[in-house]
Design an enzyme around this catalytic site. Structure first.
Site, PDB file in Angstrom:
ATOM      1  N   ARG A  51     -25.439  20.095  37.609  1.00 28.84           N
ATOM      2  CA  ARG A  51     -24.171  19.689  38.197  1.00 28.84           C
ATOM      3  C   ARG A  51     -23.286  19.128  37.081  1.00 28.84           C
ATOM      4  O   ARG A  51     -23.790  18.561  36.108  1.00 28.84           O
ATOM      5  CB  ARG A  51     -24.384  18.628  39.270  1.00 28.84           C
ATOM      6  N   HIS A  63     -17.998  24.402  38.790  1.00 31.11           N
ATOM      7  CA  HIS A  63     -19.261  24.243  39.521  1.00 31.11           C
ATOM      8  C   HIS A  63     -19.915  25.588  39.803  1.00 31.11           C
ATOM      9  O   HIS A  63     -21.122  25.667  40.033  1.00 31.11           O
ATOM     10  CB  HIS A  63     -19.019  23.486  40.829  1.00 31.11           C
ATOM     11  N   ARG A  68     -23.086  26.637  37.978  1.00 27.17           N
ATOM     12  CA  ARG A  68     -24.378  26.271  38.576  1.00 27.17           C
ATOM     13  C   ARG A  68     -24.833  27.364  39.548  1.00 27.17           C
ATOM     14  O   ARG A  68     -25.998  27.788  39.526  1.00 27.17           O
ATOM     15  CB  ARG A  68     -24.234  24.931  39.296  1.00 27.17           C
ATOM     16  N   HIS A  95     -32.381  20.070  44.231  1.00 27.66           N
ATOM     17  CA  HIS A  95     -32.029  20.155  45.644  1.00 27.66           C
ATOM     18  C   HIS A  95     -32.933  19.226  46.456  1.00 27.66           C
ATOM     19  O   HIS A  95     -34.129  19.125  46.183  1.00 27.66           O
ATOM     20  CB  HIS A  95     -32.175  21.580  46.164  1.00 27.66           C
ATOM     21  N   TYR A 119     -28.458  30.504  48.588  1.00 29.57           N
ATOM     22  CA  TYR A 119     -27.999  31.514  47.637  1.00 29.57           C
ATOM     23  C   TYR A 119     -28.295  32.921  48.121  1.00 29.57           C
ATOM     24  O   TYR A 119     -27.582  33.874  47.784  1.00 29.57           O
ATOM     25  CB  TYR A 119     -28.638  31.274  46.262  1.00 29.57           C
TER      26      TYR A 119
END
Length: 304
Positions: A144, A238, A241, A272, A281
């Site tokens: 992040r 972002h 990532r 996570h 994803y």
């Protein structure tokens, strides 16, 4: 004497943060609402009219932005109504859902290279190297942005190839191993930073040697991304990532072992809290979902 909305908001944020919620973006929104309310509502209670007037700003914003502002006011109203029964509870979803389905921008290796070259052209003594190294680190680790900016020099163990990410999202701490190809540029940047700022605490300092601000990085990245050809929504920093996670899953899916049994590894690596956040994803990228479907179909045809 009536209490200013600003006092109510600060008390609400203090209470929620004491429970472990960071409320970075929501806190920013509610402080904005408090300033608006104290200016236009004569320190009265929270009403539907006041909430609608503020949430629908700016007038040219999209509905999802209004919805996020509306939901922030709703949560504040739940807190206020306990002490002030005159508070009017805003109804849910007046502007629709606050979140829209998001398809991440998946950077290609060529596009990451374009960003790195654009960063190298930035003015400043250390600035070009800082942004080039920062973008490279985000692309190859999936950190992040806040995690990378929060890195202290003592938390970057280059001889062992490890990063220590402390107190990240959900207050988690984890070790992140570095790929061997990432070590050389990180070591080169570390030597350069040491020459300019030998007393710096952060691995990525500003041009003044202090902590690099999150807002500054986003402003700079918004200029760097102009070098990229893209359609639709502009790519975000972002998304580096997201791109890293998707590329890992694509490589795993293409392997004989597949990705199904290794998603938990990626989940822990990315920090996570729940594995379902990693499985997102598969839904976010149609190619990954198609690959998962083929794997499921082939397994379902196997004899018991």
């Amino acid at each position: 004497m009536k209490t200013a909305m600003g006092s109510h908001v600060r008390a609400y944020l203090a209470q929620r943060r004491a429970l472990g919620f960071r409320l970075r973006s929501e806190g920013y929104l509610l402080l904005s609402f408090a300033r608006y309310a104290d200016r236009y509502a004569s320190r009265g209670p929270l009403t539907h009219k006041l909430a609608i007037a503020w949430a629908s700003l700016p007038k040219n914003a999209d509905r999802h932005r209004w919805a996020r502002r509306w939901e922030a006011v709703r949560r504040l109203a739940k807190y206020l109504i306990v002490a002030d029964p005159k508070t009017e509870m805003p109804p849910r979803h007046l502007f629709g859902p606050a979140k829209e389905p998001y398809r991440p921008f998946i950077y290609s290796a060529q596009q990451i290279g374009q960003l790195l070259r654009a960063a190298r052209r930035l003015p400043g003594q250390l600035r070009p190297w800082t942004y080039q190294t920062l973008i490279g680190l985000l692309a190859c680790t999936g950190l992040r942005v806040s995690e990378a900016l929060g890195l202290k020099i003592v938390e970057v163990d280059l001889p062992k190839g490890l990063l220590l990410i402390r107190d990240s999202k959900f207050h988690q701490t984890r070790w992140v191993p570095l790929h061997p190809t990432a070590l050389a540029p990180l070591k080169a940047y570390s030597r350069r930073r040491q020459r300019y700022f030998p007393l710096a605490e952060r691995f990525f300092p500003s041009e003044q040697g202090a902590a690099l601000a999150y807002s500054t990085v986003h402003a700079v990245f918004s200029r760097l991304r102009r070098t990229l050809a893209h359609g639709g929504r502009p790519p975000r920093i972002h998304d580096l990532r997201h791109a890293h996670a998707c590329h890992v899953l694509q490589r795993w899916q293409a392997s004989r072992r597949g990705a199904a049994g290794r998603v938990l590894i990626l989940s822990r690596y990315l920090g996570h809290q729940h594995i379902r956040h990693t499985y997102w994803y598969l839904h976010a990228l149609p190619e990954l979902m198609a690959g998962a479907g083929k794997r499921f179909e082939s397994n379902s045809h196997e004899k018991p």
